[in-house]
Design a protein around this motif. Sequence first.
Motif, PDB file in Angstrom:
ATOM      1  N   PHE A  57      27.283  38.488  57.987  1.00  0.00           N
ATOM      2  CA  PHE A  57      26.945  39.728  57.293  1.00  0.00           C
ATOM      3  C   PHE A  57      28.195  40.377  56.701  1.00  0.00           C
ATOM      4  O   PHE A  57      28.214  40.798  55.540  1.00  0.00           O
ATOM      5  CB  PHE A  57      26.251  40.696  58.255  1.00  0.00           C
ATOM      6  N   GLY A  58      29.262  40.447  57.500  1.00  0.00           N
ATOM      7  CA  GLY A  58      30.499  41.048  57.005  1.00  0.00           C
ATOM      8  C   GLY A  58      31.093  40.262  55.854  1.00  0.00           C
ATOM      9  O   GLY A  58      31.551  40.842  54.860  1.00  0.00           O
ATOM     10  N   TYR A  59      31.064  38.935  55.965  1.00  0.00           N
ATOM     11  CA  TYR A  59      31.637  38.107  54.900  1.00  0.00           C
ATOM     12  C   TYR A  59      30.797  38.200  53.629  1.00  0.00           C
ATOM     13  O   TYR A  59      31.327  38.195  52.517  1.00  0.00           O
ATOM     14  CB  TYR A  59      31.731  36.662  55.377  1.00  0.00           C
ATOM     15  N   SER A  60      29.477  38.288  53.791  1.00  0.00           N
ATOM     16  CA  SER A  60      28.593  38.443  52.630  1.00  0.00           C
ATOM     17  C   SER A  60      28.888  39.753  51.914  1.00  0.00           C
ATOM     18  O   SER A  60      28.925  39.804  50.674  1.00  0.00           O
ATOM     19  CB  SER A  60      27.124  38.406  53.070  1.00  0.00           C
ATOM     20  N   LEU A  61      29.088  40.817  52.685  1.00  0.00           N
ATOM     21  CA  LEU A  61      29.427  42.111  52.081  1.00  0.00           C
ATOM     22  C   LEU A  61      30.763  42.039  51.361  1.00  0.00           C
ATOM     23  O   LEU A  61      30.909  42.549  50.234  1.00  0.00           O
ATOM     24  CB  LEU A  61      29.469  43.183  53.172  1.00  0.00           C
ATOM     25  N   PHE A  62      31.739  41.377  51.973  1.00  0.00           N
ATOM     26  CA  PHE A  62      33.060  41.232  51.365  1.00  0.00           C
ATOM     27  C   PHE A  62      32.983  40.473  50.039  1.00  0.00           C
ATOM     28  O   PHE A  62      33.573  40.882  49.031  1.00  0.00           O
ATOM     29  CB  PHE A  62      33.975  40.498  52.351  1.00  0.00           C
ATOM     30  N   ILE A  63      32.236  39.383  50.021  1.00  0.00           N
ATOM     31  CA  ILE A  63      32.092  38.588  48.802  1.00  0.00           C
ATOM     32  C   ILE A  63      31.332  39.368  47.741  1.00  0.00           C
ATOM     33  O   ILE A  63      31.681  39.358  46.555  1.00  0.00           O
ATOM     34  CB  ILE A  63      31.385  37.255  49.117  1.00  0.00           C
ATOM     35  N   GLY A  64      30.261  40.069  48.163  1.00  0.00           N
ATOM     36  CA  GLY A  64      29.493  40.866  47.215  1.00  0.00           C
ATOM     37  C   GLY A  64      30.347  41.934  46.545  1.00  0.00           C
ATOM     38  O   GLY A  64      30.264  42.146  45.328  1.00  0.00           O
ATOM     39  N   LEU A  65      31.199  42.604  47.321  1.00  0.00           N
ATOM     40  CA  LEU A  65      32.095  43.620  46.758  1.00  0.00           C
ATOM     41  C   LEU A  65      33.102  43.004  45.795  1.00  0.00           C
ATOM     42  O   LEU A  65      33.444  43.599  44.768  1.00  0.00           O
ATOM     43  CB  LEU A  65      32.823  44.351  47.890  1.00  0.00           C
ATOM     44  N   SER A  66      33.582  41.807  46.114  1.00  0.00           N
ATOM     45  CA  SER A  66      34.526  41.125  45.224  1.00  0.00           C
ATOM     46  C   SER A  66      33.867  40.781  43.892  1.00  0.00           C
ATOM     47  O   SER A  66      34.471  40.943  42.821  1.00  0.00           O
ATOM     48  CB  SER A  66      35.048  39.843  45.887  1.00  0.00           C
ATOM     49  N   ILE A  67      32.617  40.330  43.947  1.00  0.00           N
ATOM     50  CA  ILE A  67      31.903  40.001  42.708  1.00  0.00           C
ATOM     51  C   ILE A  67      31.647  41.254  41.886  1.00  0.00           C
ATOM     52  O   ILE A  67      31.798  41.246  40.654  1.00  0.00           O
ATOM     53  CB  ILE A  67      30.580  39.278  43.041  1.00  0.00           C
ATOM     54  N   GLN A  83      33.511  43.864  41.847  1.00  0.00           N
ATOM     55  CA  GLN A  83      34.795  44.221  41.254  1.00  0.00           C
ATOM     56  C   GLN A  83      35.054  43.424  39.981  1.00  0.00           C
ATOM     57  O   GLN A  83      35.500  43.974  38.969  1.00  0.00           O
ATOM     58  CB  GLN A  83      35.922  43.973  42.248  1.00  0.00           C
ATOM     59  N   PHE A  84      34.782  42.123  40.011  1.00  0.00           N
ATOM     60  CA  PHE A  84      35.017  41.303  38.824  1.00  0.00           C
ATOM     61  C   PHE A  84      34.096  41.697  37.672  1.00  0.00           C
ATOM     62  O   PHE A  84      34.505  41.680  36.507  1.00  0.00           O
ATOM     63  CB  PHE A  84      34.839  39.825  39.167  1.00  0.00           C
ATOM     64  N   VAL A  85      32.852  42.056  37.996  1.00  0.00           N
ATOM     65  CA  VAL A  85      31.929  42.493  36.946  1.00  0.00           C
ATOM     66  C   VAL A  85      32.421  43.797  36.318  1.00  0.00           C
ATOM     67  O   VAL A  85      32.469  43.948  35.090  1.00  0.00           O
ATOM     68  CB  VAL A  85      30.506  42.667  37.520  1.00  0.00           C
ATOM     69  N   LEU A  86      32.812  44.758  37.167  1.00  0.00           N
ATOM     70  CA  LEU A  86      33.319  46.039  36.655  1.00  0.00           C
ATOM     71  C   LEU A  86      34.624  45.842  35.889  1.00  0.00           C
ATOM     72  O   LEU A  86      34.875  46.518  34.885  1.00  0.00           O
ATOM     73  CB  LEU A  86      33.536  47.007  37.819  1.00  0.00           C
ATOM     74  N   TRP A  87      35.432  44.932  36.380  1.00  0.00           N
ATOM     75  CA  TRP A  87      36.707  44.648  35.725  1.00  0.00           C
ATOM     76  C   TRP A  87      36.484  44.167  34.289  1.00  0.00           C
ATOM     77  O   TRP A  87      37.202  44.528  33.367  1.00  0.00           O
ATOM     78  CB  TRP A  87      37.448  43.585  36.530  1.00  0.00           C
ATOM     79  N   GLN A  88      35.442  43.374  34.098  1.00  0.00           N
ATOM     80  CA  GLN A  88      35.189  42.803  32.787  1.00  0.00           C
ATOM     81  C   GLN A  88      34.580  43.819  31.820  1.00  0.00           C
ATOM     82  O   GLN A  88      34.870  43.783  30.625  1.00  0.00           O
ATOM     83  CB  GLN A  88      34.252  41.602  32.918  1.00  0.00           C
ATOM     84  N   TYR A  89      33.744  44.737  32.335  1.00  0.00           N
ATOM     85  CA  TYR A  89      32.976  45.586  31.429  1.00  0.00           C
ATOM     86  C   TYR A  89      33.423  47.048  31.392  1.00  0.00           C
ATOM     87  O   TYR A  89      33.274  47.703  30.374  1.00  0.00           O
ATOM     88  CB  TYR A  89      31.485  45.512  31.793  1.00  0.00           C
ATOM     89  N   SER A  90      33.920  47.582  32.489  1.00  0.00           N
ATOM     90  CA  SER A  90      34.261  49.020  32.478  1.00  0.00           C
ATOM     91  C   SER A  90      35.413  49.327  33.424  1.00  0.00           C
ATOM     92  O   SER A  90      35.363  50.293  34.181  1.00  0.00           O
ATOM     93  CB  SER A  90      33.035  49.848  32.864  1.00  0.00           C
ATOM     94  N   TRP A  91      36.459  48.489  33.388  1.00  0.00           N
ATOM     95  CA  TRP A  91      37.540  48.634  34.358  1.00  0.00           C
ATOM     96  C   TRP A  91      38.320  49.927  34.174  1.00  0.00           C
ATOM     97  O   TRP A  91      38.675  50.585  35.153  1.00  0.00           O
ATOM     98  CB  TRP A  91      38.475  47.442  34.274  1.00  0.00           C
ATOM     99  N   GLU A  92      38.595  50.313  32.954  1.00  0.00           N
ATOM    100  CA  GLU A  92      39.402  51.505  32.713  1.00  0.00           C
ATOM    101  C   GLU A  92      38.717  52.756  33.243  1.00  0.00           C
ATOM    102  O   GLU A  92      39.374  53.681  33.719  1.00  0.00           O
ATOM    103  CB  GLU A  92      39.690  51.659  31.210  1.00  0.00           C
ATOM    104  N   GLN A  93      37.394  52.797  33.172  1.00  0.00           N
ATOM    105  CA  GLN A  93      36.658  53.976  33.630  1.00  0.00           C
ATOM    106  C   GLN A  93      36.614  54.082  35.150  1.00  0.00           C
ATOM    107  O   GLN A  93      36.642  55.188  35.708  1.00  0.00           O
ATOM    108  CB  GLN A  93      35.215  53.961  33.085  1.00  0.00           C
ATOM    109  N   ILE A  94      36.528  52.937  35.825  1.00  0.00           N
ATOM    110  CA  ILE A  94      36.340  52.998  37.288  1.00  0.00           C
ATOM    111  C   ILE A  94      37.621  52.710  38.070  1.00  0.00           C
ATOM    112  O   ILE A  94      37.625  52.777  39.298  1.00  0.00           O
ATOM    113  CB  ILE A  94      35.217  52.023  37.730  1.00  0.00           C
ATOM    114  N   ARG A  95      38.722  52.354  37.377  1.00  0.00           N
ATOM    115  CA  ARG A  95      39.945  51.979  38.094  1.00  0.00           C
ATOM    116  C   ARG A  95      40.441  53.058  39.053  1.00  0.00           C
ATOM    117  O   ARG A  95      40.779  52.752  40.205  1.00  0.00           O
ATOM    118  CB  ARG A  95      41.051  51.592  37.115  1.00  0.00           C
TER     119      ARG A  95
END
Length: 253
Positions: A164-174, A176-188
């Motif tokens: 469960f913890g590892y799934s949450l960690f991976i989900g948060l990483s994904i 982050q990459f989605v936000l990084w690609q589309y709206s990183w400056e706004q959420i940084r």
Amino acid sequence: MLNMMIWSVGIFLELLLLVRGYQKQLYRQFPIFYGYFLFVTLVDFVRIGAYRWASIHFFQVYWVTQFLSLAVGSGIIFEIYRVALRPFRGAARMARCALLIVFAAIFAKALTIPSGEVFTWLATASIELERNLRIVQALAILTLVLLFLWYAIPFGKKLKGILFGYSLFIGLSIVQFVLWQYSWEQIRPFWSYAQPVCYLLVIGIWVRALWSAEPHREVYPNAQIESDYELLMASTRGQFRKTLARLGWVARA
């Protein structure tokens, strides 16, 4: 200051997890998991030292340790599969081979990124590697969960907590990459605090799940999953023989 406080709390939880694992001999059951956390804890101390006393080199230290952390951390998914599928030797062997092939391909792809200055290349390779690893790890976890639900196989308490913890960690990483690609400056500005706090949540889940001295409950083999594995392998071997026969016929023609 807030980031340093969060960082310090994270190191405390990592040390707590390691100490408890040593006290209860849990590192024998999950050697890769605890080995990874020992490595991560040492990396945290190295990064803090570089940040405070050699800040000019922090960029280099961060990306070298990040790449190594990704390489070492890849073993956790193997650990989860190893423990979860221990009673099912055939399925475990097939899963291990499939994961090795996919992970080797991901690392090979990351290492073939066009090179420039070595640390800039390492940063680019680490980002590429992490993105691909997280996607594959998410799919691997989803496959394992669906497999256990399909065959009604229970997860042990400790394995469930790690998963469960590892799934949450991976989900948060994904995320982050989605936000990084589309709206990183706004959420940084927000994410620079949200990500470390989420990491603390993940470690907290692992500390709670692995704190108990409850022994690991052995899962008895499910005849159906082994039977399905044998059918799959027999079908695969049959298709492989047919393919070889056709290739031989074409070569003779």
